[in-house]
Write an enzyme that holds these catalytic residues in place. Sequence first.
Site, mmCIF file in Angstrom:
data_model
loop_
_atom_site.group_PDB
_atom_site.id
_atom_site.type_symbol
_atom_site.label_atom_id
_atom_site.label_comp_id
_atom_site.label_asym_id
_atom_site.label_seq_id
_atom_site.Cartn_x
_atom_site.Cartn_y
_atom_site.Cartn_z
ATOM 1 N N GLN A 75 20.239 33.792 66.345
ATOM 2 C CA GLN A 75 20.720 33.191 65.101
ATOM 3 C C GLN A 75 20.518 34.125 63.895
ATOM 4 O O GLN A 75 20.379 33.670 62.755
ATOM 5 C CB GLN A 75 20.025 31.855 64.857
ATOM 6 N N SER A 76 20.543 35.395 64.147
ATOM 7 C CA SER A 76 20.290 36.381 63.094
ATOM 8 C C SER A 76 21.252 36.248 61.917
ATOM 9 O O SER A 76 22.469 36.361 62.071
ATOM 10 C CB SER A 76 20.403 37.793 63.679
#
Length: 325
Positions: A75-76
């Site tokens: 989920q960067s």
Amino acid sequence: MKHIDELPRLNLGVFPTPFYKLEGISARYGRNIWIKRDDLCGVALGGNKVRKLEFLLADAKRRGCDTVFTTGGAQSNHAMLTAACAARLGMRCELLLKKRGVTEHRGNLVLDDLYGAQVRFFDTDDYQDIYEAMNRRSAELAEEGHRAYPIPVGGSTNLGTLGYVVCVREIAEQAKAASMCPAHLISATGSGGTTAGLLLGASLELPKAKVTGIGVDDEPFEEIVPQLAAGAAELLEGTLSRREGDFAMFYHVGPGYAVPNPEDTPYLEELARTEGILLDPVYTGKAWTGMLKLLEQGAFGETGDLVFIHTGGAAALFAMDLPRA
């Protein structure tokens, strides 16, 4: 010392971002708390990485690259913003992400697709494995006539760090206009570049301000941050000027990196319900909670205005539930 505006830089964000006092929160905690809204920088859902990418992608363009690589967790926010900026510049983007955290098609992974990025997951805890994969992929693309530009996790390089030197210059100008003087600049520290930029920027623009990083990972940021700041200063043909007490690191990792912490949820709700501001639960949320806990413990002394750098990441709210203690 070279002026930062002499270095190649793209105009990707809408700057300066808003800067104002949180009246309700300040009243609750008995201290003037200000916020720098880098979540409102005009790209995607905003975030600190855009400032770094202005320098990094300018370098990529200068080198004739047509493809950009980067990495991070599933989920960067950094990966998503890299995809957004690459799309705007007409560059290909490949995201080589750790298979850690929420890997379902939610949150930032939906946005990665919207921006046309190619996403590949790697089941590893070691970024070196991913950097080796980047090298192999770069060689493959070279055979096809493409040139790739790899960006390390978080965009935290000496060059990327300069983005937050520019941010401190903005804060200094906005603080002067607001007739206030920041005593503390506080940010989440996940890879080190943002906090390093604040440290170098403060030494140049706000020499009386102290920089505090709230570690959301357990890396040795006490060492990483000054090293990045010194490296960024060298790009400006200068040196990092330090003084005693100008930088401190605290940690608020909770159950683990990129994992929400149940004790943070009430603090996120308080800010949302008092100021209408959203924080994600694994980066800015942890930093915000850590800052308020430090304030309650007296870590910032008795006086002096605090400035919290909102580094974005709201898309994570649509990928995971907020846990409760």
